[in-house]
Design a protein around this motif. Structure first.
Motif, PDB file in Angstrom:
ATOM      1  N   GLY A  22       0.825  -1.212   0.000  1.00  0.00           N
ATOM      2  CA  GLY A  22       0.000   0.000   0.000  1.00  0.00           C
ATOM      3  C   GLY A  22       0.852   1.252   0.000  1.00  0.00           C
ATOM      4  N   ASN A  23       1.910   1.259   0.779  1.00  0.00           N
ATOM      5  CA  ASN A  23       2.778   2.433   0.824  1.00  0.00           C
ATOM      6  C   ASN A  23       3.502   2.670  -0.483  1.00  0.00           C
ATOM      7  OD1 ASN A  23       2.185   3.153   3.408  1.00  0.00           O
ATOM      8  ND2 ASN A  23       3.770   1.879   4.312  1.00  0.00           N
ATOM      9  N   HIS A  24       3.599   1.613  -1.277  1.00  0.00           N
ATOM     10  CA  HIS A  24       4.214   1.775  -2.587  1.00  0.00           C
ATOM     11  C   HIS A  24       3.163   2.087  -3.656  1.00  0.00           C
ATOM     12  CE1 HIS A  24       7.667   0.044  -0.552  1.00  0.00           C
ATOM     13  NE2 HIS A  24       8.403   0.371  -1.592  1.00  0.00           N
ATOM     14  N   ARG A  25       1.959   2.430  -3.208  1.00  0.00           N
ATOM     15  CA  ARG A  25       0.863   2.794  -4.108  1.00  0.00           C
ATOM     16  C   ARG A  25       0.499   1.641  -5.023  1.00  0.00           C
ATOM     17  NH1 ARG A  25       4.662   5.925  -3.596  1.00  0.00           N
ATOM     18  NH2 ARG A  25       5.665   5.150  -5.475  1.00  0.00           N
ATOM     19  N   GLY A  26       0.642   0.414  -4.483  1.00  0.00           N
ATOM     20  CA  GLY A  26       0.310  -0.743  -5.308  1.00  0.00           C
ATOM     21  C   GLY A  26      -0.840  -1.531  -4.690  1.00  0.00           C
ATOM     22  N   THR A  27      -1.143  -2.680  -5.300  1.00  0.00           N
ATOM     23  CA  THR A  27      -2.162  -3.558  -4.741  1.00  0.00           C
ATOM     24  C   THR A  27      -1.665  -4.988  -4.778  1.00  0.00           C
ATOM     25  OG1 THR A  27      -3.190  -3.710  -6.911  1.00  0.00           O
ATOM     26  CG2 THR A  27      -4.200  -2.200  -5.344  1.00  0.00           C
ATOM     27  N   ILE A  28      -2.233  -5.817  -3.897  1.00  0.00           N
ATOM     28  CA  ILE A  28      -1.866  -7.230  -3.898  1.00  0.00           C
ATOM     29  C   ILE A  28      -3.133  -8.055  -4.008  1.00  0.00           C
ATOM     30  CG2 ILE A  28      -1.790  -7.227  -1.353  1.00  0.00           C
ATOM     31  CD1 ILE A  28       0.370  -9.459  -1.661  1.00  0.00           C
ATOM     32  N   GLU A  29      -3.099  -9.084  -4.865  1.00  0.00           N
ATOM     33  CA  GLU A  29      -4.277  -9.911  -5.086  1.00  0.00           C
ATOM     34  C   GLU A  29      -3.930 -11.366  -4.858  1.00  0.00           C
ATOM     35  OE1 GLU A  29      -6.249  -7.045  -8.465  1.00  0.00           O
ATOM     36  OE2 GLU A  29      -5.717  -9.077  -8.983  1.00  0.00           O
ATOM     37  N   LEU A  30      -4.947 -12.092  -4.453  1.00  0.00           N
ATOM     38  CA  LEU A  30      -4.728 -13.511  -4.180  1.00  0.00           C
ATOM     39  C   LEU A  30      -5.672 -14.345  -5.001  1.00  0.00           C
ATOM     40  CD1 LEU A  30      -3.876 -16.051  -2.604  1.00  0.00           C
ATOM     41  CD2 LEU A  30      -5.490 -15.378  -0.834  1.00  0.00           C
ATOM     42  N   GLU A  31      -5.119 -15.408  -5.624  1.00  0.00           N
ATOM     43  CA  GLU A  31      -5.976 -16.354  -6.322  1.00  0.00           C
ATOM     44  C   GLU A  31      -5.610 -17.724  -5.817  1.00  0.00           C
ATOM     45  OE1 GLU A  31      -6.483 -15.238 -10.653  1.00  0.00           O
ATOM     46  OE2 GLU A  31      -6.679 -17.425 -10.677  1.00  0.00           O
ATOM     47  N   SER A  32      -6.599 -18.395  -5.239  1.00  0.00           N
ATOM     48  CA  SER A  32      -6.239 -19.704  -4.689  1.00  0.00           C
ATOM     49  C   SER A  32      -7.469 -20.569  -4.526  1.00  0.00           C
ATOM     50  CB  SER A  32      -5.574 -19.520  -3.324  1.00  0.00           C
ATOM     51  OG  SER A  32      -5.380 -20.782  -2.719  1.00  0.00           O
ATOM     52  N   GLU A  33      -7.243 -21.891  -4.553  1.00  0.00           N
ATOM     53  CA  GLU A  33      -8.319 -22.830  -4.286  1.00  0.00           C
ATOM     54  C   GLU A  33      -7.756 -23.915  -3.397  1.00  0.00           C
ATOM     55  OE1 GLU A  33     -10.596 -23.210  -8.292  1.00  0.00           O
ATOM     56  OE2 GLU A  33     -10.972 -25.005  -7.073  1.00  0.00           O
ATOM     57  N   GLU A  34      -8.573 -24.365  -2.488  1.00  0.00           N
ATOM     58  CA  GLU A  34      -8.079 -25.372  -1.565  1.00  0.00           C
ATOM     59  C   GLU A  34      -7.571 -26.594  -2.337  1.00  0.00           C
ATOM     60  OE1 GLU A  34     -10.849 -25.899   1.500  1.00  0.00           O
ATOM     61  OE2 GLU A  34      -9.372 -26.741   2.893  1.00  0.00           O
ATOM     62  N   GLY A  35      -6.334 -26.971  -2.057  1.00  0.00           N
ATOM     63  CA  GLY A  35      -5.749 -28.129  -2.728  1.00  0.00           C
ATOM     64  C   GLY A  35      -5.071 -27.791  -4.038  1.00  0.00           C
ATOM     65  N   LYS A  36      -5.216 -26.526  -4.481  1.00  0.00           N
ATOM     66  CA  LYS A  36      -4.649 -26.208  -5.789  1.00  0.00           C
ATOM     67  C   LYS A  36      -3.609 -25.100  -5.724  1.00  0.00           C
ATOM     68  CE  LYS A  36      -8.490 -27.764  -8.517  1.00  0.00           C
ATOM     69  NZ  LYS A  36      -9.666 -27.327  -9.227  1.00  0.00           N
ATOM     70  N   GLY A  37      -2.981 -24.902  -4.582  1.00  0.00           N
ATOM     71  CA  GLY A  37      -1.917 -23.914  -4.504  1.00  0.00           C
ATOM     72  C   GLY A  37      -2.451 -22.501  -4.372  1.00  0.00           C
ATOM     73  N   ALA A  38      -1.511 -21.557  -4.363  1.00  0.00           N
ATOM     74  CA  ALA A  38      -1.902 -20.156  -4.218  1.00  0.00           C
ATOM     75  C   ALA A  38      -1.034 -19.294  -5.100  1.00  0.00           C
ATOM     76  CB  ALA A  38      -1.774 -19.715  -2.764  1.00  0.00           C
ATOM     77  N   GLU A  39      -1.634 -18.181  -5.556  1.00  0.00           N
ATOM     78  CA  GLU A  39      -0.880 -17.273  -6.404  1.00  0.00           C
ATOM     79  C   GLU A  39      -1.110 -15.849  -5.910  1.00  0.00           C
ATOM     80  OE1 GLU A  39      -0.972 -17.955 -10.722  1.00  0.00           O
ATOM     81  OE2 GLU A  39      -1.505 -15.830 -10.906  1.00  0.00           O
ATOM     82  N   PHE A  40      -0.046 -15.223  -5.427  1.00  0.00           N
ATOM     83  CA  PHE A  40      -0.108 -13.831  -4.997  1.00  0.00           C
ATOM     84  C   PHE A  40       0.439 -12.956  -6.115  1.00  0.00           C
ATOM     85  CE2 PHE A  40      -1.283 -13.785  -0.531  1.00  0.00           C
ATOM     86  CZ  PHE A  40      -1.090 -15.096  -0.143  1.00  0.00           C
ATOM     87  N   THR A  41      -0.318 -11.926  -6.451  1.00  0.00           N
ATOM     88  CA  THR A  41       0.178 -11.011  -7.476  1.00  0.00           C
ATOM     89  C   THR A  41       0.237  -9.600  -6.909  1.00  0.00           C
ATOM     90  OG1 THR A  41      -0.970 -12.348  -9.113  1.00  0.00           O
ATOM     91  CG2 THR A  41      -0.094 -10.244  -9.855  1.00  0.00           C
ATOM     92  N   ILE A  42       1.425  -9.008  -7.012  1.00  0.00           N
ATOM     93  CA  ILE A  42       1.595  -7.631  -6.536  1.00  0.00           C
ATOM     94  C   ILE A  42       1.672  -6.716  -7.754  1.00  0.00           C
ATOM     95  CG2 ILE A  42       3.072  -6.046  -5.270  1.00  0.00           C
ATOM     96  CD1 ILE A  42       4.146  -8.468  -3.777  1.00  0.00           C
ATOM     97  N   PHE A  43       0.853  -5.650  -7.720  1.00  0.00           N
ATOM     98  CA  PHE A  43       0.903  -4.642  -8.784  1.00  0.00           C
ATOM     99  C   PHE A  43       1.593  -3.411  -8.229  1.00  0.00           C
ATOM    100  CE2 PHE A  43      -1.884  -6.530 -11.949  1.00  0.00           C
ATOM    101  CZ  PHE A  43      -2.600  -7.453 -11.217  1.00  0.00           C
ATOM    102  N   LEU A  44       2.682  -2.983  -8.872  1.00  0.00           N
ATOM    103  CA  LEU A  44       3.370  -1.768  -8.426  1.00  0.00           C
ATOM    104  C   LEU A  44       3.466  -0.779  -9.575  1.00  0.00           C
ATOM    105  CD1 LEU A  44       6.217  -3.415  -6.349  1.00  0.00           C
ATOM    106  CD2 LEU A  44       4.241  -2.184  -5.473  1.00  0.00           C
ATOM    107  N   PRO A  45       3.200   0.486  -9.281  1.00  0.00           N
ATOM    108  CA  PRO A  45       3.201   1.452 -10.375  1.00  0.00           C
ATOM    109  C   PRO A  45       4.610   1.697 -10.897  1.00  0.00           C
ATOM    110  CG  PRO A  45       2.843   2.580  -8.301  1.00  0.00           C
ATOM    111  CD  PRO A  45       2.872   1.117  -7.988  1.00  0.00           C
ATOM    112  N   VAL A  46       4.669   1.894 -12.204  1.00  0.00           N
ATOM    113  CA  VAL A  46       5.944   2.150 -12.858  1.00  0.00           C
ATOM    114  C   VAL A  46       6.478   3.510 -12.427  1.00  0.00           C
ATOM    115  CG1 VAL A  46       6.834   2.803 -15.132  1.00  0.00           C
ATOM    116  CG2 VAL A  46       5.567   0.677 -14.840  1.00  0.00           C
ATOM    117  N   HIS A  47       7.789   3.616 -12.326  1.00  0.00           N
ATOM    118  CA  HIS A  47       8.373   4.879 -11.895  1.00  0.00           C
ATOM    119  C   HIS A  47       8.229   5.928 -12.995  1.00  0.00           C
ATOM    120  CE1 HIS A  47      11.174   7.769 -10.289  1.00  0.00           C
ATOM    121  NE2 HIS A  47      11.933   7.666 -11.372  1.00  0.00           N
ATOM    122  N   ARG A  48       7.749   7.088 -12.602  1.00  0.00           N
ATOM    123  CA  ARG A  48       7.637   8.162 -13.590  1.00  0.00           C
ATOM    124  C   ARG A  48       8.694   9.211 -13.334  1.00  0.00           C
ATOM    125  NH1 ARG A  48       2.710   7.019 -15.707  1.00  0.00           N
ATOM    126  NH2 ARG A  48       1.657   5.614 -14.316  1.00  0.00           N
ATOM    127  N   GLY A  49       9.210   9.750 -14.357  1.00  0.00           N
ATOM    128  CA  GLY A  49      10.170  10.847 -14.174  1.00  0.00           C
ATOM    129  C   GLY A  49      11.574  10.362 -14.166  1.00  0.00           C
TER     130      GLY A  49
END
Lengths: 615, 122
Positions: free
Chosen positions: A588-615
């Motif tokens: 959050g402090n990096h102005r990004g978001t984190i998402e989780l996709e997972s199903e019981e027995g089928k592993g987990a996938e965390f995805t972090i979105f971080l904004p590209v550096h401008r300037g």
């Protein structure tokens, strides 16, 4: 001469004209008319019927011969009819007289209601006083009632037309009023002044005999002519009431149209068994059906595409609720629009009562509140997010505070414990306690160090443009050894040419290490840990860091809570539950978001979105 | 540098002073302790100190102040910083003034030993 021989036919026509006029007046619906004429026409109708009866009795006398009982009835009909006529003339004169000072109003002031019975009285008395009751009585009736009536009615009609000119002109009543007025005037003279011969003035001179002498035609013929003209024009004038009715209907329809078709709310008139009797334009437009398909159809089929009425717990039916509880409720329903898409509608049902107070129909109103709902939902979500992030911040602060306080004491404990443990011999009974203290103190120190690193994060210090892959690689190097010992295959899929992001290297590393550690812990039997970086396709302007494992997965019920502080699935002592909540905060402090996709027995996938550096 | 004989510990926490004094004495060093900056400077003026180990967060004179003041007396003396956080401004600045090494608290003793060793190599 012709006429004298066929006087019976003349009387027939004479009577017929007035009787028809009377019937026409009485059968014309005039209730609630705004025309003042409507309220007094009954007098004219009464005159028409009674005077028509009188003339028919005349006819009967000619056909059957004189009869004293017929004479008696005839006389009454005559006088009564003229009383009605006079009363009508008096009223029409009065209602058409404005309250301004002119000759008309002065006359009108004499024409009080008392006048009619007074005149009737005079006639009666005068007649009784005279030698020839019938003769004098009817003559008096003519002079004092019929004659003034003609003048008053003529004047009244003229004035009435002028006052209602705009309507009368549009209905082209001018000629009718003129004919009626003139006919009444003439009739007033012919029936009012020309009496049968008598031995008092003026009947000794101006009488029916004189009339025949002058014109050769009995006066009754002319009277009959007037009667026909009057009847004809009056019956035509009566059509103004029909016009008024249709006009009112038209107006009401227009009003209805304007009101119900111009609004955005959908209105339906429903029967007690939910059939649609009527629907406004908004309703028709909001469904994919045509008007024909809607009318007679069930409301729940049209708006909900269902086969039975709405029921709790999904959608409370406002109609059912009204019947059950007696009050109108407003409920949010999901309706289907023209294209079959869902939208939110606020619906309410209002009862229509019959004269006995029972409910016969319902007015069902629905309003599209989709935007409002969406906004509300968004607002709620934002509020929840805000609360969540506030909670996190509070916990972070707490953790940091604790860490700071513990820091020094822990360092001292650790130091002495290690120092002592180093010097103790293995067989010394103190060896176990000291070694244990040392081991646990080391463990605590790792915890506190992690916390302290995270605690600086909130002040957003030390963010700089950096290359994601470099950070990821250095983070992974910290856990590489672990993967080997725990039978986990580490797969790196680091994208080429990624834009730089603005971040704190240390914190970012910690995030990746934390996620990787969680992943390794989830793969109890070993597995594959994939770390991927790429420029986001779904979210332009963002870099994606994805950490996927083939472990036991995270059940759906837990997924929402996983970023909560102190929430942990690990056994007591194996995890603080703080890792993911702090990961969430750093992201959050990096102005990004984190998402989780997972199903019981089928592993987990965390995805972090971080904004590209401008300037 | 050849050998470290005398170490100056600067820390406002009694526990740390005792710990470091005991631990380093056992290893054969001569250990002097100061509870704060002013005391440390007195010792620095008076005695032959080979290396300073100082805490960062202290009242009145913090670690950076100690570094600056010490450098005025002994421009080349090695200084080891002890701190709860490494990314903090004042720590960065102290490191920039060639304070040499930063130890993250709570550290294990062998980390300190490694740090001390590193000076002998230079």
């Amino acid at each position: 001469m012709f006429f004298a021989r066929h006087l019976d036919i003349v009387f027939l026509i004479y009577g017929l004209a007035f009787v028809i006029m009377g019937i026409a007046i009485f059968t014309q619906p005039r209730r609630e008319s705004v025309f003042r004429l409507g309220h007094i026409l009954w007098l004219l109708g009464a005159f028409g019927l009674t005077h028509g009866a009188n003339e028919w009795l005349d006819m009967l006398t000619i056909i059957k011969g004189r009869n004293s009982s017929i004479d008696l009835i005839r006389w009454f009909c005559l006088v009564i009819s003229f009383v009605f006529l006079f009363e009508f003339s008096r009223r029409i004169f009065r209602i058409t007289t404005q309250p301004i000072n002119n000759w008309k109003s002065s006359i009108a002031s004499y024409l009080s209601w008392r006048l009619t019975p007074a005149l009737a009285g005079i006639i009666l008395i005068g007649g009784l006083a005279a030698t020839d009751f019938w003769q004098t009585g009817s003559a008096l009736a003519r002079y004092f009632l019929a004659f003034p009536s003609g003048i008053l009615i003529a004047s009244g009609f003229r004035a009435y037309y002028c006052q209602e000119r705009s309507v009368m002109e549009s209905l082209r009543m001018k000629s009718n009023f003129i004919i009626a007025g003139v006919s009444f005037l003439v009739y007033g003279f012919l029936a009012g002044l020309v009496a049968p011969k008598g031995n008092f003035f003026p009947a000794n001179w101006l009488n029916t005999d004189l009339f025949i002498q002058l014109t050769g035609i009995p006066v009754q013929v002319f009277r009959a002519g007037c009667a026909v003209a009057v009847a004809w024009s009056i019956t035509r004038i009566l059509t103004i009431f029909n016009w008024e009715i249709t006009d009112k209907i038209q107006h009401a329809l227009e009003m209805n149209e304007r009101i119900t078709q111009g609004i955005n709310e959908s209105i339906m008139l429903l029967t007690l068994d939910f059939r649609i009797l009527w629907a406004n334009k908004a309703l028709i437009n909001s469904t994919h059906l045509s008007q024909k398909e809607i009318l007679g159809n069930f409301c729940y089929r049209v708006t909900h595409h269902m086969d039975q009425p709405c029921q709790l717990p999904h959608n409370a039916c406002p109609v059912t609720e009204m019947i059950r509880a007696g009050k109108t409720i407003k409920v949010i329903h999901t309706h289907y629009d023209k294209e079959g898409k869902e939208f939110y509608a606020e619906v309410a049902a209002y009862p229509v009562y019959d004269k006995q107070g029972a409910i016969t129909q319902f007015v069902h109103i629905s309003r599209d509140v989709t935007n409002k709902m969406k906004t509300e939902i968004e607002l709620n979500q934002t509020r929840e997010q805000l609360m969540q992030s506030e909670k996190m911040a509070a916990v972070g602060q707490l953790a940091a505070g604790v860490a700071h306080e513990i820091n020094n004491p822990l360092g001292i404990i650790l130091g002495f414990a290690q120092s002592a443990a180093k010097r103790i011999k293995e067989d010394d009974p103190l060896a176990l306690p000291l070694k244990s203290i040392e081991r646990e103190a080391v463990r605590c120190s790792y915890l506190v160090r992690n916390l302290l690193v995270f605690s600086r994060a909130r002040k957003n210090e030390g963010q700089e443009p950096l290359d994601v892959n470099t950070t990821v690689n250095s983070a992974l190097s910290m856990i590489e050894a672990q993967t080997k010992t725990r039978n986990v295959e580490l797969v790196r899929e680091l994208g080429d040419g990624l834009s730089r992001i603005s971040a704190n290297n240390n914190q970012l590393q910690q995030v990746i290490v934390n996620l990787a550690n969680n992943a390794i812990d989830a793969m109890t039997e070993g597995g594959t840990l994939t770390v991927k970086t790429l420029l986001s396709g779904t979210r332009p302007g963002y870099v994606e860091i994805m950490v996927r494992d083939t472990g036991k997965g995270i059940p759906k019920e837990i997924q929402k809570k996983i970023f909560e502080p102190f929430f942990t699935t690990k056994e007591v002592g194996k995890g603080t539950g703080l890792g993911l909540s702090l990961v969430y905060e750093i992201v959050g402090n990096h102005r990004g978001t984190i998402e989780l996709e997972s199903e019981e027995g089928k592993g987990a996938e965390f995805t972090i979105f971080l904004p590209v550096h401008r300037g | 540098m050849n050998k470290i004989k005398t170490i100056l510990i600067v820390d406002d926490e009694q526990g740390y002073r005792d710990l470091l004094h005991r631990a380093l004495s056992e290893q054969g060093y001569t250990v002097l302790v100061a509870a704060g900056g002013p005391e440390a400077l007195d010792i620095l003026k008076r005695d032959e100190v080979d290396i300073i180990i100082t805490d960062m967060k202290m009242p009145k004179m913090d670690g950076l102040d100690v570094v600056i003041a010490s450098r005025q007396l002994r421009p080349d003396i090695p200084i080891i910083l002890m701190t709860g956080y490494a990314v903090e401004e004042r720590v960065q600045e102290a490191l920039a003034r060639k304070a040499s090494i930063c130890l993250q608290k709570p550290f294990q003793m062998k980390e300190l030993e490694t740090a001390l060793q590193s000076f002998l190599i230079t």
